[in-house]
Motif scaffolding. Structure first.
Motif, PDB file in Angstrom:
ATOM      1  N   LEU A 287       0.841  -1.191   0.000  1.00  0.00           N
ATOM      2  CA  LEU A 287       0.000   0.000   0.000  1.00  0.00           C
ATOM      3  C   LEU A 287       0.876   1.240   0.000  1.00  0.00           C
ATOM      4  N   ASN A 288       0.351   2.312  -0.588  1.00  0.00           N
ATOM      5  CA  ASN A 288       0.890   3.643  -0.401  1.00  0.00           C
ATOM      6  C   ASN A 288      -0.073   4.425   0.475  1.00  0.00           C
ATOM      7  N   ALA A 289       0.462   5.393   1.194  1.00  0.00           N
ATOM      8  CA  ALA A 289      -0.380   6.254   2.020  1.00  0.00           C
ATOM      9  C   ALA A 289       0.208   7.651   2.021  1.00  0.00           C
ATOM     10  N   VAL A 290      -0.668   8.656   2.024  1.00  0.00           N
ATOM     11  CA  VAL A 290      -0.222  10.043   2.032  1.00  0.00           C
ATOM     12  C   VAL A 290      -0.818  10.737   3.246  1.00  0.00           C
ATOM     13  N   HIS A 291       0.046  11.315   4.060  1.00  0.00           N
ATOM     14  CA  HIS A 291      -0.400  12.173   5.158  1.00  0.00           C
ATOM     15  C   HIS A 291      -0.763  13.514   4.532  1.00  0.00           C
ATOM     16  N   LEU A 292      -2.056  13.807   4.455  1.00  0.00           N
ATOM     17  CA  LEU A 292      -2.528  14.891   3.592  1.00  0.00           C
ATOM     18  C   LEU A 292      -2.075  16.269   4.068  1.00  0.00           C
ATOM     19  N   ALA A 293      -1.990  16.487   5.356  1.00  0.00           N
ATOM     20  CA  ALA A 293      -1.587  17.812   5.842  1.00  0.00           C
ATOM     21  C   ALA A 293      -0.140  18.112   5.491  1.00  0.00           C
ATOM     22  N   SER A 294       0.746  17.114   5.622  1.00  0.00           N
ATOM     23  CA  SER A 294       2.170  17.313   5.336  1.00  0.00           C
ATOM     24  C   SER A 294       2.555  16.929   3.915  1.00  0.00           C
ATOM     25  N   LYS A 295       1.671  16.194   3.230  1.00  0.00           N
ATOM     26  CA  LYS A 295       1.909  15.678   1.875  1.00  0.00           C
ATOM     27  C   LYS A 295       3.043  14.656   1.829  1.00  0.00           C
ATOM     28  N   LYS A 296       3.371  14.047   2.954  1.00  0.00           N
ATOM     29  CA  LYS A 296       4.442  13.064   3.026  1.00  0.00           C
ATOM     30  C   LYS A 296       3.905  11.667   2.735  1.00  0.00           C
ATOM     31  N   LEU A 297       4.690  10.899   1.985  1.00  0.00           N
ATOM     32  CA  LEU A 297       4.278   9.570   1.540  1.00  0.00           C
ATOM     33  C   LEU A 297       4.825   8.502   2.474  1.00  0.00           C
ATOM     34  N   ALA A 298       3.988   7.505   2.774  1.00  0.00           N
ATOM     35  CA  ALA A 298       4.394   6.331   3.543  1.00  0.00           C
ATOM     36  C   ALA A 298       4.066   5.092   2.727  1.00  0.00           C
ATOM     37  N   THR A 299       4.779   4.009   2.992  1.00  0.00           N
ATOM     38  CA  THR A 299       4.576   2.772   2.240  1.00  0.00           C
ATOM     39  C   THR A 299       4.462   1.589   3.188  1.00  0.00           C
ATOM     40  N   LEU A 300       3.881   0.514   2.682  1.00  0.00           N
ATOM     41  CA  LEU A 300       3.801  -0.750   3.389  1.00  0.00           C
ATOM     42  C   LEU A 300       3.991  -1.869   2.382  1.00  0.00           C
ATOM     43  N   ALA A 301       4.940  -2.765   2.631  1.00  0.00           N
ATOM     44  CA  ALA A 301       5.166  -3.910   1.752  1.00  0.00           C
ATOM     45  C   ALA A 301       4.332  -5.090   2.233  1.00  0.00           C
ATOM     46  N   LEU A 302       3.716  -5.791   1.280  1.00  0.00           N
ATOM     47  CA  LEU A 302       2.952  -7.000   1.567  1.00  0.00           C
ATOM     48  C   LEU A 302       3.412  -8.107   0.618  1.00  0.00           C
ATOM     49  N   ASN A 303       2.957  -9.328   0.861  1.00  0.00           N
ATOM     50  CA  ASN A 303       3.406 -10.473   0.056  1.00  0.00           C
ATOM     51  C   ASN A 303       2.782 -10.513  -1.334  1.00  0.00           C
ATOM     52  N   ALA A 304       1.705  -9.783  -1.545  1.00  0.00           N
ATOM     53  CA  ALA A 304       1.043  -9.741  -2.857  1.00  0.00           C
ATOM     54  C   ALA A 304       0.195  -8.479  -2.906  1.00  0.00           C
ATOM     55  N   PRO A 334      -0.853   6.271  12.050  1.00  0.00           N
ATOM     56  CA  PRO A 334      -0.492   7.166  13.149  1.00  0.00           C
ATOM     57  C   PRO A 334      -1.010   8.578  12.930  1.00  0.00           C
ATOM     58  N   ALA A 335      -1.003   9.352  13.989  1.00  0.00           N
ATOM     59  CA  ALA A 335      -1.450  10.739  13.885  1.00  0.00           C
ATOM     60  C   ALA A 335      -0.443  11.590  13.128  1.00  0.00           C
ATOM     61  N   ASP A 336       0.851  11.262  13.268  1.00  0.00           N
ATOM     62  CA  ASP A 336       1.900  12.063  12.639  1.00  0.00           C
ATOM     63  C   ASP A 336       2.426  11.380  11.378  1.00  0.00           C
ATOM     64  N   PRO A 337       3.088  12.136  10.510  1.00  0.00           N
ATOM     65  CA  PRO A 337       3.648  11.531   9.289  1.00  0.00           C
ATOM     66  C   PRO A 337       4.694  10.471   9.618  1.00  0.00           C
ATOM     67  N   THR A 338       4.833   9.501   8.736  1.00  0.00           N
ATOM     68  CA  THR A 338       5.839   8.459   8.859  1.00  0.00           C
ATOM     69  C   THR A 338       6.193   7.975   7.464  1.00  0.00           C
ATOM     70  N   GLU A 339       7.335   7.334   7.322  1.00  0.00           N
ATOM     71  CA  GLU A 339       7.731   6.836   6.013  1.00  0.00           C
ATOM     72  C   GLU A 339       7.346   5.386   5.787  1.00  0.00           C
ATOM     73  N   VAL A 340       7.276   4.602   6.870  1.00  0.00           N
ATOM     74  CA  VAL A 340       6.929   3.189   6.766  1.00  0.00           C
ATOM     75  C   VAL A 340       5.783   2.878   7.715  1.00  0.00           C
ATOM     76  N   LEU A 341       4.719   2.322   7.192  1.00  0.00           N
ATOM     77  CA  LEU A 341       3.580   1.934   8.009  1.00  0.00           C
ATOM     78  C   LEU A 341       3.822   0.573   8.649  1.00  0.00           C
ATOM     79  N   GLU A 342       3.198   0.350   9.782  1.00  0.00           N
ATOM     80  CA  GLU A 342       3.278  -0.925  10.463  1.00  0.00           C
ATOM     81  C   GLU A 342       1.930  -1.634  10.364  1.00  0.00           C
ATOM     82  N   ALA A 343       1.984  -2.962  10.306  1.00  0.00           N
ATOM     83  CA  ALA A 343       0.751  -3.738  10.165  1.00  0.00           C
ATOM     84  C   ALA A 343       0.892  -5.072  10.870  1.00  0.00           C
ATOM     85  N   THR A 344      -0.226  -5.575  11.335  1.00  0.00           N
ATOM     86  CA  THR A 344      -0.319  -6.945  11.833  1.00  0.00           C
ATOM     87  C   THR A 344      -0.972  -7.778  10.753  1.00  0.00           C
TER      88      THR A 344
END
Length: 544
Positions: A287-304, A334-344
């Motif tokens: 997945l890609n994700a964008v923190h809209l207020a800061s316009k910073k991009l975060a990503t998450l790698a998955l198996n497919a 998260p509430a604040d911008p980040t570069e890598v998302l965490e997932a269970t």
């Protein structure tokens, strides 16, 4: 009391809804069963669907014990254009041939014709009010109609030429109109692919024409109505309805690090607090994700590549369904911008799931697939991170979580399933039907229907549903009434094919519009009492 309506239409890929739920939203069309899809054709890992891993670079162990079945793409449902709209006390039906809006009182059944402009094609009610916005295709304007016991007040507001979609804010203070090329209205020209119209509603409505990114596909609102998010091929355009001015340019916020990125398919979900835009797209194993207020991009790698993406109502997490590896990922936002998302990441075990829906309370997700021949579903408990599968008796074509309840309605398609050679299994698989599903207990009840259900209206208090049953042979039309507390059903006969249903909350009736030479609406009481029918107006022409 809460009510909703869905009209069933198949679309081939997943995409962001037009503000809500879609659905975006004629009569339903069934999906022809594919050649593959029997759950007997694939081998799966341990059936215990509770193992999990923290995702942030560690591969999920579940992928090692899962064999990918050969399945067709998932199918989701979209809301149909042109349906009548129900406010607390009225049903509104555009009558393009007469330049009128047909307004019917749920309490008195009085029919009033409201002159709204040249060729009204679409009506959208304002939440919580007896008010409606009507797009007039012939005059390129919107009629803003406010109704009361004494009459109607109408303002005519200019709109971008050939706009065919209206999204109203949850608080009823604004609306956005645009041209959606995915849902063209027959006979109408194409509209602008980079303009939207903002309406500030109230006693003195205002209009602002805005330029946005290329090809708007959906609009979502922040839950308090203070921001509108226009999803385009170029990114997300953030509109502030209270301050936007006519002629403003609203540049898009990019959804990818690559400015030349042009995926064949992309789904964008906006969190209810407006903090994040989450992106699922073809060819992306994650997945890609964008923190809209800061316009910073975060990503998450998955198996497919995920097959579906949904958000928790509070915006704290997202749920990605990864059918090809038998996994679901609960993604922390998260509430604040980040570069890598965490997932269970959880294994779904022997369950095949490609789609999900999340309950309004954010406690549970319904997991299912629309692949022909797969007869199973499950609930995911977000607190315990456990998946509870249930065996169904038919292929799922549509899943609907009933707002304000812990119940789901599954609409089925005829499709061969496991043990199809058995006479009973074949009879059930070849029939039309629905399943009533209690998400708390896991109890399911199959209800076979004489014809396919093409629309559903629901309310929470009391917990009831009405499913439309138009007979293709034009012999026995009806509405199936389902008590969602006791799971008891009955069919109410109608004299003509039902088209749409709307719950009128204050009047305590369900309005069922029907195909009839002169126009017809039947009002079904929520409680005890006889049905009442109004006949004598024409949806496509004359009115009486």
């Amino acid at each position: 009391m809460r009510s909703t309506f869905i009209c069933i239409t198949v679309i081939a890929t997943l995409s962001g809804g037009c503000g809500s739920t879609s659905a975006s939203s004629g009569a339903g069309t069934s999906w022809s069963p594919g050649a593959n899809g029997s759950s007997d054709d694939a081998s799966y890992g341990d059936s215990a669907a509770s193992s999990d891993s923290q995702y942030g670079g560690t591969d999920s162990a579940a992928a090692d014990v899962y064999t990918k079945p050969d399945l067709p793409p998932e199918k989701e449902k979209d809301y149909d254009f042109g349906a009548p709209e129900g406010s607390p006390n009225f049903v509104y039906i555009p009558a393009a041939g007469t330049d009128n809006l047909v307004k019917i009182s749920g309490a008195s059944l009085q029919v009033t014709l409201v002159e709204v402009g040249d060729r009204p094609i679409l009506a959208k009610t304002v939440p919580g009010h007896d008010a409606v916005l009507v797009i007039n295709a012939g005059s390129d304007d919107v009629a803003y109609v406010r109704s009361s016991a004494t009459g109607d007040t109408i303002d005519f507001l200019p709109i971008s030429p050939h706009a065919n979609t209206l999204i109203v804010s949850p608080d009823g203070t604004s609306a956005v109109a645009f041209y959606d090329h995915a849902h063209p209205i027959p006979g109408e020209p194409a509209g602008s692919l980079q303009d939207v119209t903002l309406f500030r509603l109230g006693d003195k409505p205002e209009v602002a024409h805005l330029a946005v990114g290329f090809h708007p596909t959906s609009v979502a609102y922040r839950k308090d109505g203070t921001q509108a998010f226009v999803v385009t091929d170029d990114g997300v355009c953030v509109i502030h309805p209270a301050t936007a001015q006519d002629g403003d340019i609203v540049p898009p916020i990019a959804l990818s690090k690559d400015p030349l990125d042009k995926p064949a398919e992309r789904e964008v979900q906006i969190t209810s607090d407006g903090a994040w835009a989450i992106v699922r797209q073809s060819g992306l194993n994650g997945l890609n994700a964008v923190h809209l207020a800061s316009k910073k991009l975060a990503t998450l790698a998955l198996n497919a590549a995920p097959t579906d993406l949904d958000l928790l109502p509070d915006g704290s997490a997202a749920l990605a369904v990864v059918r090809d590896t038998g996994e679901v990922a609960i993604v922390t936002l998260p509430a604040d911008p980040t570069e890598v998302l965490e997932a269970t990441v959880l294994s779904t075990g022997s369950l095949i799931a490609g789609l999900a829906q999340i309950t309004e309370d954010g406690k549970t997700a319904l997991l299912y697939t629309t692949a022909a021949g797969i007869e199973q579903a499950a609930t995911l408990d977000f607190a315990t991170k456990t998946i509870a599968p249930v065996l169904l008796r038919k292929t799922v074509d549509l899943a609907l979580l009933v707002p304000g309840t812990r119940k789901a309605i599954l609409v089925h398609s005829p499709a061969p399933g496991p043990n199809y050679n058995d006479a009973t299994e074949k009879f059930v698989d070849d029939s039309e039907g629905i399943t009533l599903y209690d998400l708390d207990t896991g109890y399911t009840k199959l209800v076979l229907t004489p014809v396919r259900a093409t629309g559903i209206a629901t309310m929470a208090t009391p917990a009831l549903a009405w499913l439309l049953l138009p007979d293709p042979a034009n012999l026995d039309h009806g509405v199936l009434r389902a008590n969602l507390k006791q799971f008891q059903t009955e069919i109410i006969a109608l004299g003509s094919p039902p088209e749409y249903a709307r719950v009128l909350e204050s009047a305590q009736v369900v309005a069922v519009t029907q195909t009839h030479p002169s126009g017809r609406v039947t009002f079904l009481p929520v409680g005890a009492g006889a049905a009442k029918t109004v006949t004598g107006y024409e949806l496509n022409g004359k009115a009486h």
